[in-house]
Design an enzyme around this catalytic site. Structure first.
Site, PDB file in Angstrom:
ATOM      1  N   CYS A   2      37.990  30.772  17.135  1.00 48.27           N
ATOM      2  CA  CYS A   2      37.719  30.005  15.969  1.00 48.27           C
ATOM      3  C   CYS A   2      36.746  29.275  16.167  1.00 48.27           C
ATOM      4  O   CYS A   2      36.177  28.696  17.157  1.00 48.27           O
ATOM      5  CB  CYS A   2      38.843  29.441  15.709  1.00 48.27           C
ATOM      6  N   ARG A  27      31.039  34.872  18.154  1.00 44.15           N
ATOM      7  CA  ARG A  27      32.371  34.973  18.690  1.00 44.15           C
ATOM      8  C   ARG A  27      33.261  35.660  18.009  1.00 44.15           C
ATOM      9  O   ARG A  27      34.484  35.925  18.310  1.00 44.15           O
ATOM     10  CB  ARG A  27      32.918  33.350  18.849  1.00 44.15           C
ATOM     11  N   TRP A  74      40.054  33.069  13.765  1.00 46.86           N
ATOM     12  CA  TRP A  74      40.862  34.535  13.973  1.00 46.86           C
ATOM     13  C   TRP A  74      42.229  34.157  14.041  1.00 46.86           C
ATOM     14  O   TRP A  74      42.842  33.302  14.605  1.00 46.86           O
ATOM     15  CB  TRP A  74      40.639  34.485  15.715  1.00 46.86           C
ATOM     16  N   ASN A 100      41.706  24.368  15.741  1.00 51.63           N
ATOM     17  CA  ASN A 100      41.719  25.426  16.785  1.00 51.63           C
ATOM     18  C   ASN A 100      42.865  25.158  17.340  1.00 51.63           C
ATOM     19  O   ASN A 100      43.106  23.876  17.976  1.00 51.63           O
ATOM     20  CB  ASN A 100      40.470  25.345  17.485  1.00 51.63           C
ATOM     21  N   GLY A 101      43.411  26.365  17.968  1.00 52.37           N
ATOM     22  CA  GLY A 101      44.554  26.154  18.751  1.00 52.37           C
ATOM     23  C   GLY A 101      45.974  26.596  18.045  1.00 52.37           C
ATOM     24  O   GLY A 101      45.892  27.164  16.890  1.00 52.37           O
ATOM     25  N   GLU A 486      42.236  38.829  44.351  1.00 56.81           N
ATOM     26  CA  GLU A 486      41.414  38.031  43.485  1.00 56.81           C
ATOM     27  C   GLU A 486      41.034  36.619  43.824  1.00 56.81           C
ATOM     28  O   GLU A 486      39.643  36.372  43.973  1.00 56.81           O
ATOM     29  CB  GLU A 486      41.931  37.925  41.938  1.00 56.81           C
ATOM     30  N   LYS A 490      37.022  35.855  44.765  1.00 56.48           N
ATOM     31  CA  LYS A 490      36.317  34.590  44.273  1.00 56.48           C
ATOM     32  C   LYS A 490      35.716  33.825  45.186  1.00 56.48           C
ATOM     33  O   LYS A 490      34.400  33.310  45.217  1.00 56.48           O
ATOM     34  CB  LYS A 490      37.243  33.725  43.325  1.00 56.48           C
ATOM     35  N   GLU A 493      32.580  35.860  47.157  1.00 54.38           N
ATOM     36  CA  GLU A 493      31.288  36.083  46.418  1.00 54.38           C
ATOM     37  C   GLU A 493      30.538  34.924  46.074  1.00 54.38           C
ATOM     38  O   GLU A 493      29.332  35.173  45.926  1.00 54.38           O
ATOM     39  CB  GLU A 493      31.700  36.921  45.358  1.00 54.38           C
ATOM     40  N   HIS A 509      51.953  44.044  60.481  1.00 54.89           N
ATOM     41  CA  HIS A 509      51.395  45.105  61.126  1.00 54.89           C
ATOM     42  C   HIS A 509      50.185  45.011  61.591  1.00 54.89           C
ATOM     43  O   HIS A 509      49.441  45.959  61.399  1.00 54.89           O
ATOM     44  CB  HIS A 509      51.728  46.237  59.783  1.00 54.89           C
ATOM     45  N   LYS A 608      25.583  40.477  37.059  1.00 53.43           N
ATOM     46  CA  LYS A 608      26.757  40.627  36.388  1.00 53.43           C
ATOM     47  C   LYS A 608      27.198  41.903  35.670  1.00 53.43           C
ATOM     48  O   LYS A 608      28.193  42.001  35.321  1.00 53.43           O
ATOM     49  CB  LYS A 608      26.330  39.613  34.971  1.00 53.43           C
TER      50      LYS A 608
HETATM   51  C1  F6R Z   1      33.623  39.570  40.668  1.00 52.53           C
HETATM   52  C2  F6R Z   1      32.935  40.363  39.597  1.00 52.53           C
HETATM   53  C3  F6R Z   1      33.100  41.885  39.894  1.00 52.53           C
HETATM   54  C4  F6R Z   1      33.370  42.532  38.684  1.00 52.53           C
HETATM   55  C5  F6R Z   1      33.045  44.152  38.980  1.00 52.53           C
HETATM   56  C6  F6R Z   1      33.298  45.017  37.579  1.00 52.53           C
HETATM   57  O1  F6R Z   1      33.716  38.195  40.048  1.00 52.53           O
HETATM   58  O2  F6R Z   1      32.828  39.992  38.545  1.00 52.53           O
HETATM   59  O3  F6R Z   1      33.958  42.292  40.868  1.00 52.53           O
HETATM   60  O4  F6R Z   1      34.578  42.434  38.203  1.00 52.53           O
HETATM   61  O5  F6R Z   1      31.732  44.272  39.163  1.00 52.53           O
HETATM   62  O6  F6R Z   1      32.514  44.587  36.568  1.00 52.53           O
HETATM   63  P1  F6R Z   1      32.837  44.901  34.985  1.00 52.53           P
HETATM   64  O7  F6R Z   1      34.176  43.987  34.652  1.00 52.53           O
HETATM   65  O8  F6R Z   1      31.741  44.270  34.255  1.00 52.53           O
HETATM   66  O9  F6R Z   1      33.156  46.436  34.795  1.00 52.53           O
END
Ligand code: F6R
Length: 613
Positions: A2, A27, A74, A100-101, A486, A490, A493, A509, A608
């Site tokens: 929204c 969006r 939405w 929104n919400g 995860e 995070k 990286e 183990h 990305k």
């Molecule tokens: C970590 C990260 C990567 C992606 C991976 C898959 O923060 O962003 O591990 O998750 O490269 O990317 P997508 O989701 O674009 O297929």
């Protein structure tokens, strides 16, 4: 997602609002509307569908006024049609609201108001807001106080903008929690309000961001800020750079931090239009799935890379537990070399925020060549993974710019939960009570994530304490095991600190040999079915001289006896707990990298969108 835009000044507000809404068009939306004060009367135009439909309507039946508010929607409550589109108007025609919400207690409020004689014109939760404002105004409050009193009655997170012909010299805006921001743009003899900066940037670079629990009375020449209790708050004006990318960053230091904070909104949007809380139902229309096809599915293979694969691991537990369909999680880079056992009763479900990851696309092709039904859960609309799939669940998170995925991790967690409930319903493996229970549990999730975000300061303190460590071990079990993976990903990286995610039960183990003072252990021990097991893992790590950072649920009394380093999370239904436990770990990694002065949004060696094998 929204979007909100409002204007007060000497110009015609209609084109300003329509242009602003256009800036938020990326969006996506399913309906839009605007209201202006035209000669002392509120005039509204609303329509379902794209913004161009609203523009056509306004061009056929024009409205003009020097003050106005608009919205793209939405749907959350009520289908996307003109009647349910915002702005919503009260019974007297003197008050309008955009919002929104989700008003979590809207059913109770609606019943109360109906019992007092209020007639509702839409199915939306938002309409309760305008009736409350009207009611409090009628009992002698100013518009500002009527909004303030209304906020006290609403549960959930909200961004609200209100206008009234009874006080035609102002717009009142408020923000509670993190259901999207509220930003005020300051001009000369005119002011603007919006949910997002891009909507107002062509008019001004001077912006004031509302914090949670703040409200603003916006006049032509003056903006007055206060907290919800009514205490005055000093305006903190920020000058936004011309660079549109920097402008998008708003009040945050990095995109990653902004995107972490956007999760209340992205999760709200993830539920919007797909969950019918009244009927206790989930609808995933873009999967193109008939009941017959749903019942034929023998196996689902979730394929993805990195963070997306971690979401898939949570999805396996959700789909197997709720829908009783066997699920495998296949790392996409391995899948096509594994001679996978796939046939036409198999679904290959790819998860990818970019929708362009080479390995994930290759895995989809492998599935296709073996006759599988192909689904994708993708953020980038129109990407290859969306185009080649037979059915899709589009993530509702908006662009993610920080390379480390955050909001595009929690959205698929909810998407997979929705999928599990949807499949279970189509395959008739849950009864209506169970279905209602599962759907109902979703309603509070955005607010619980908001609670975690409100605790950022405590996570920052923890990051200060541990920022100089060189190694860290993340442990989890069951549904929170992938969250340990995860959390470690995070951290490594963006901070370049060596971090390992491990199934806690595997410690004995081998990896337990690593534990000493120099290897802090992050132990995920929320209130879930694996809690007691995690307590004994924490005890084992402590017995080897390790330092433990525990993630625990509010009210836990055992963990504070074991360690002083605790990241607290609010109590959450356990099937949804990964959405909540992810948040402090994202913040922890972010703040460590930020304290180390690293390039958080563009960490070295990463991209990305990984379009090579
Ligand atoms: C970590 C990260 C990567 C992606 C991976 C898959 O923060 O962003 O591990 O998750 O490269 O990317 P997508 O989701 O674009 O297929």
């Amino acid at each position: 997602m929204c979007g909100i835009v409002g204007y007060i000044g000497e110009k015609d507000s209609t084109p300003i609002i329509l242009n602003g809404l256009k800036r938020l068009e990326y969006r996506g939306y399913d309906s839009a509307g605007l209201a202006v004060l035209d000669n002392g009367q509120i005039e509204i135009r609303r329509d379902a569908g794209k913004l161009s439909q609203l523009e056509a309507l306004v061009s056929d039946t024009p409205i003009h006024g020097k003050i106005g508010i608009g919205h793209t929607r939405w749907a959350t409550h009520g289908e996307p049609n003109a009647r349910n589109a915002h702005p919503h108007i009260g019974s007297t025609g003197e008050f309008v609201v955009v919002h929104n919400g989700i008003v979590e207690n809207f059913l109770a409020l609606r019943e109360e108001l109906s019992a007092e004689g209020t007639e509702f014109k839409s199915e939306t939760d938002t309409e309760t807001i305008v009736h409350l404002v009207e009611k409090f105004f009628a009992s002698g409050s100013s518009l500002e106080d009527a909004v303030r009193k209304t906020l006290k009655h609403l549960k959930g997170a909200h961004g609200i903008v209100v206008m009234s012909s009874r006080e035609p010299d102002k717009i009142v805006a408020a923000r509670v929690g993190n259901a999207g921001g509220v930003v005020i743009g300051l001009g000369e003899g005119e002011n603007f309000v919006a949910s997002d900066l891009p909507a107002i940037l062509e008019h001004t670079r001077r912006a004031v961001f509302l914090e949670s629990h703040q409200m603003a009375v916006i006049g032509r020449d003056r903006v007055k800020l206060s907290d919800i209790a009514g205490n005055p708050v000093t305006l903190h004006v920020q000058n936004i750079a011309w660079d549109p990318v920097a402008a998008e960053k708003g009040a945050y230091r990095h995109f990653m931090q902004k995107e972490i904070h956007e999760q209340v909104r992205s999760l709200t949007d993830t539920l919007a239009g797909r969950v019918d809380f009244d009927e206790g139902r989930v609808m995933l229309n873009d999967l193109n799935l008939s009941t017959e096809k749903a019942r034929k599915i023998k196996k689902i293979i979730i394929t993805a890379c990195g963070t997306a694969a971690h979401a898939g691991m949570v999805g396996k537990i959700l789909i197997e537990r709720i829908a009783r369909v066997p699920v495998e999680v296949a790392i996409a880079s391995e899948f096509r070399y594994a001679e996978p056992l796939v046939d036409e009763d198999t679904v290959v479900l790819a998860i990818s925020q970019s929708g362009e990851t080479a390995d994930t696309l290759a895995a989809m092709e492998e599935g296709r060549s073996r006759g599988a039904l192909l689904w994708s859960n993708v953020n980038a609309i129109g990407s290859q993974a969306m185009r080649i799939a037979d059915g899709c669940i589009a993530m509702q998170v908006g662009p993610e710019i920080g390379v480390a995925s955050t909001k595009a991790f929690t959205a698929p967690l909810l998407d997979l939960y929705l999928l599990a409930v949807y499949l279970a319903d189509l395959r008739r493996v849950i009864d209506p009570d169970q279905r209602f229970g599962l759907v109902n549990d979703l309603m509070g999730i955005p607010a619980l994530v908001g609670t975690c975000l409100d605790r950022e300061e405590a996570v920052l303190g923890m990051a200060r304490r541990f920022k100089n460590t060189r190694h860290m071990l993340y442990l989890g079990r069951g549904i929170n095991m992938p969250i340990a993976y995860e959390g470690a990903l995070k951290l490594k990286e963006i901070s370049y600190i060596h971090a390992e995610g491990y199934p806690a039960g595997e410690m004995k183990h081998g990896p337990i040999a690593l534990i000493d003072k120099a290897m802090p252990v992050v132990a995920l021990a929320p209130d879930d079915p694996w809690y007691d097991k995690m307590i004994s893992q924490i005890e084992q790590a402590l017995a080897r001289g390790g330092e433990v950072i525990a993630l625990a649920t509010d009210g836990d009394e055992r963990i504070p006896e074991l360690t002083e380093h605790i990241l607290w999370v609010p109590a959450t239904p356990w099937l949804l707990s990964p959405v909540v436990t992810s948040i402090p770990l994202q913040l922890f990694a972010y703040h460590i990298a930020s304290l180390l002065g690293l390039d958080v949004d563009q960490p070295r060696n990463l991209a990305k969108s990984v379009t090579v094998e």
